[in-house]
Design an enzyme around this catalytic site. Structure first.
Site, PDB file in Angstrom:
ATOM      1  N   ARG A  25     -14.506  -6.427  -1.185  1.00 46.95           N
ATOM      2  CA  ARG A  25     -13.942  -5.994   0.115  1.00 46.95           C
ATOM      3  C   ARG A  25     -13.426  -4.561   0.020  1.00 46.95           C
ATOM      4  O   ARG A  25     -12.664  -4.227  -0.872  1.00 46.95           O
ATOM      5  CB  ARG A  25     -12.818  -6.942   0.534  1.00 46.95           C
ATOM      6  CG  ARG A  25     -12.128  -6.542   1.856  1.00 46.95           C
ATOM      7  CD  ARG A  25     -10.818  -5.815   1.609  1.00 46.95           C
ATOM      8  NE  ARG A  25     -10.035  -5.659   2.834  1.00 46.95           N
ATOM      9  CZ  ARG A  25      -8.862  -5.014   2.892  1.00 46.95           C
ATOM     10  NH1 ARG A  25      -8.335  -4.490   1.810  1.00 46.95           N
ATOM     11  NH2 ARG A  25      -8.219  -4.902   4.030  1.00 46.95           N
ATOM     12  N   ILE A  26     -13.869  -3.735   0.942  1.00 41.56           N
ATOM     13  CA  ILE A  26     -13.387  -2.356   1.046  1.00 41.56           C
ATOM     14  C   ILE A  26     -12.558  -2.266   2.327  1.00 41.56           C
ATOM     15  O   ILE A  26     -13.010  -2.696   3.388  1.00 41.56           O
ATOM     16  CB  ILE A  26     -14.569  -1.364   1.071  1.00 41.56           C
ATOM     17  CG1 ILE A  26     -15.391  -1.504  -0.226  1.00 41.56           C
ATOM     18  CG2 ILE A  26     -14.085   0.067   1.258  1.00 41.56           C
ATOM     19  CD1 ILE A  26     -16.691  -0.705  -0.243  1.00 41.56           C
ATOM     20  N   GLY A  27     -11.358  -1.747   2.214  1.00 43.36           N
ATOM     21  CA  GLY A  27     -10.458  -1.698   3.362  1.00 43.36           C
ATOM     22  C   GLY A  27     -10.415  -0.317   3.995  1.00 43.36           C
ATOM     23  O   GLY A  27     -11.338   0.490   3.870  1.00 43.36           O
ATOM     24  N   ASP A  28      -9.301  -0.049   4.673  1.00 39.94           N
ATOM     25  CA  ASP A  28      -9.143   1.212   5.397  1.00 39.94           C
ATOM     26  C   ASP A  28      -8.787   2.375   4.470  1.00 39.94           C
ATOM     27  O   ASP A  28      -9.055   3.534   4.794  1.00 39.94           O
ATOM     28  CB  ASP A  28      -8.045   1.061   6.448  1.00 39.94           C
ATOM     29  CG  ASP A  28      -6.712   0.671   5.792  1.00 39.94           C
ATOM     30  OD1 ASP A  28      -6.695  -0.314   5.022  1.00 39.94           O
ATOM     31  OD2 ASP A  28      -5.703   1.353   6.025  1.00 39.94           O
TER      32      ASP A  28
ATOM     33  N   THR B 115      -0.710   2.247   6.605  1.00 39.10           N
ATOM     34  CA  THR B 115      -0.554   1.010   5.844  1.00 39.10           C
ATOM     35  C   THR B 115      -0.492  -0.153   6.827  1.00 39.10           C
ATOM     36  O   THR B 115      -0.087   0.026   7.978  1.00 39.10           O
ATOM     37  CB  THR B 115       0.722   1.053   4.976  1.00 39.10           C
ATOM     38  OG1 THR B 115       1.011  -0.261   4.492  1.00 39.10           O
ATOM     39  CG2 THR B 115       1.922   1.528   5.778  1.00 39.10           C
ATOM     40  N   GLY B 116      -0.893  -1.343   6.368  1.00 36.52           N
ATOM     41  CA  GLY B 116      -0.846  -2.504   7.257  1.00 36.52           C
ATOM     42  C   GLY B 116      -2.135  -3.293   7.152  1.00 36.52           C
ATOM     43  O   GLY B 116      -2.766  -3.325   6.094  1.00 36.52           O
ATOM     44  N   HIS B 117      -2.535  -3.923   8.252  1.00 34.30           N
ATOM     45  CA  HIS B 117      -3.740  -4.754   8.242  1.00 34.30           C
ATOM     46  C   HIS B 117      -4.983  -3.868   8.230  1.00 34.30           C
ATOM     47  O   HIS B 117      -5.371  -3.288   9.256  1.00 34.30           O
ATOM     48  CB  HIS B 117      -3.742  -5.682   9.458  1.00 34.30           C
ATOM     49  CG  HIS B 117      -4.887  -6.646   9.433  1.00 34.30           C
ATOM     50  ND1 HIS B 117      -5.975  -6.535  10.263  1.00 34.30           N
ATOM     51  CD2 HIS B 117      -5.136  -7.711   8.617  1.00 34.30           C
ATOM     52  CE1 HIS B 117      -6.833  -7.504   9.989  1.00 34.30           C
ATOM     53  NE2 HIS B 117      -6.352  -8.231   9.002  1.00 34.30           N
ATOM     54  N   GLY B 118      -5.618  -3.782   7.049  1.00 34.25           N
ATOM     55  CA  GLY B 118      -6.683  -2.807   6.829  1.00 34.25           C
ATOM     56  C   GLY B 118      -7.824  -2.885   7.824  1.00 34.25           C
ATOM     57  O   GLY B 118      -8.284  -1.861   8.343  1.00 34.25           O
TER      58      GLY B 118
ATOM     59  N   THR C 202       0.873  -1.171   0.000  1.00 37.70           N
ATOM     60  CA  THR C 202       0.000   0.000   0.000  1.00 37.70           C
ATOM     61  C   THR C 202       0.907   1.216   0.000  1.00 37.70           C
ATOM     62  O   THR C 202       1.932   1.209   0.676  1.00 37.70           O
ATOM     63  CB  THR C 202      -0.859  -0.002   1.283  1.00 37.70           C
ATOM     64  OG1 THR C 202      -1.761  -1.094   1.214  1.00 37.70           O
ATOM     65  CG2 THR C 202      -1.636   1.298   1.450  1.00 37.70           C
TER      66      THR C 202
END
Lengths: 314, 314
Positions: free
Chosen positions: A199-202, A222-225, A171
């Site tokens: 899927r929609i992330g952060d 960035t990272g685990h959304g 990301t």
């Protein structure tokens, strides 16, 4: 104000073999953004330019090189925020354009809305003259291999931090402050390998992936959304700075607080309204770089900070 | 902990002719949620039940009775959050189901992801056994009239606060605390009349439309979506409470702060971890109700607070 731009190229378990490509790509991107700032253009244009450079580079999980859904498709998302008036633009579930961040920027300037998804994002992009490309042209060999590995070994929802992930960590994001003291932040991603369709992330969620407020500062994460959005990581950092915490401490406290509460890792880059820099990650690695006063600082391992001289393009 | 549930039925310029329908519908919904709490069930089940009741009621802009996009379609979104572990579920761009909040709840419990949109949300719902319905069956006469008025007179992006809007004011939400002290929050909406296809608002964005944390409290918001998400309204209220501000002051300060910075209106309902209630709106009206200790409190105009005795169903 001394113009400054800071970028990241993703947090996670970045394999040794991918370190050089990420650092080289980040130097190109951070210079692209800094050149814009040096021309006297806005922080908003600078963060877009830096993210555009990384979307074009297959070393990053954004634009070309984005990871694949369970169905083997690219579904990208991006957001951008202007700190002067808190205006934002975002897109999600984008399949047919190389530069989601540029469409997001257009949403900010030209739409009464802040976030457009799927068919609506496509209709808007076409109306604004963005050229669609075949979705397959966004798929890199690395992304295909990452999905294959995920389908064999993957633990669902955790590929941003998986040790075997070749395509999932990357990301990208940028935060800049221009000579006028205006702040902008931008983030763009392909999400996580093997994610469900839709899927929609952060990244497109304001306060999670991106935030900018001229009164306080700017952040890209960035990272685990799913963990980042549950914790509203970007907004948590902003609120700590609003209450007087310096940029680096706010970034460290919030990232570690998220990891402690939710047991997944993340990273963030931060600029305060005074130009203080914050960089922190709880993952094994996060690529980052910033330029100020003709010096490029960068790193990818914890505690690391290299410095090169910045040579402007002739 | 004394179980408490608070709900809202939307902030905006609610016309006089729609006041009674909203208050009657809210009493049904808040009782539905309270009955669940009284059976010893979780706050999460209680907020879902209250929102389900309002999604069925055409007096609210959620589920049946949702407002229409520029193309004349319903595109709904919803989110739900569990304060115990910060787990969340959300859906957006949903067209063919009566109860987006129930799909969101299923995302929370059964998906590795937090937010699913469009085709992905539909695929997930079908896989989990939700029955699709014809999209046209969600369209009410009021919603059609609201779109017609918007197409004639509407100022784009401001219909939640337009004086002629018959269908746009009625995003619904609920926050509950159960006897175990667990908190949950939920929000559901059809968005704004005349919105672009693919527009995603504040409702599914965690920290904007919805937030819940057992360590602090829970919030659901309503009003001008783009302003709410730029301000991260729900998370702003949570952070004020975390820093020691009481629930009602935090709600008032944050809602007024958003309106002052962004020149649009909103409302929010809040419960603190100690069971304090917060209700505030900067719009002309917001319908709200809560039940505690067998008393129903409710109102729709500024400063108004009525009280009825709660009679449990036999």
């Amino acid at each position: 104000m001394v113009p400054t731009i800071i970028i990241h190229g993703g947090a996670g378990d970045i394999p040794d073999g991918r370190v050089k490509g990420k650092i080289d790509g980040m130097k190109v991107a951070v210079k692209a953004g800094y050149d814009i700032l040096m021309k006297g253009c806005s922080a908003l244009d600078a963060v877009e330019a830096a993210v555009v450079a990384m979307e074009e580079d297959e070393n990053f999980n954004a634009g070309y090189g984005s990871v694949l859904t369970l169905r083997g498709e690219v579904e990208m998302e991006a957001s951008i925020m202007r700190g002067e008036d808190l205006n934002v633009g975002g897109v999600t579930l984008v399949k047919e354009f190389l530069h989601p961040i540029s469409i997001a920027h257009k949403v900010l300037t030209d739409s009464p809305h802040s976030l457009l998804g799927g068919e609506g994002a496509k209709l808007f992009a076409l109306e604004k003259g963005f050229k669609p490309i075949p979705p397959e042209s966004l798929i890199s060999e690395n992304a295909k291999r990452a999905l294959e590995k995920f389908l064999k070994h993957g633990e669902f929802g955790r590929t941003e931090i998986g040790p075997n992930d070749e395509g999932g960590v990357g990301t990208v994001g940028a935060v800049a402050i221009d000579s006028q003291g205006h702040i902008a932040a931008a983030t763009s991603t392909g999400g996580m390998s093997g994610k469900a369709v839709g899927r929609i992330g952060d990244t497109p969620q304001i306060g999670s992936g991106t935030y900018a407020d001229d009164h306080i500062g700017g952040v890209s994460t960035t990272g685990h959304g799913e963990s980042i959005l549950k914790y509203c990581l970007a907004h948590t950092i902003i609120k700590l700075m609003e209450n007087g915490t310096d940029a680096n401490t706010a970034t460290t406290v919030a990232v570690n607080g998220m990891t402690s509460r939710l047991h997944n890792t993340a990273g963030a880059i931060t600029l305060s309204k005074n130009g203080e820099v914050g960089v922190h990650f709880s993952s094994n690695r996060m690529s980052w770089a910033y330029i100020r006063d003709a010096q490029i600082f960068y790193g990818i391992n914890p505690g690391e900070k290299f410095c090169d001289k910045y040579e402007p393009e002739k």
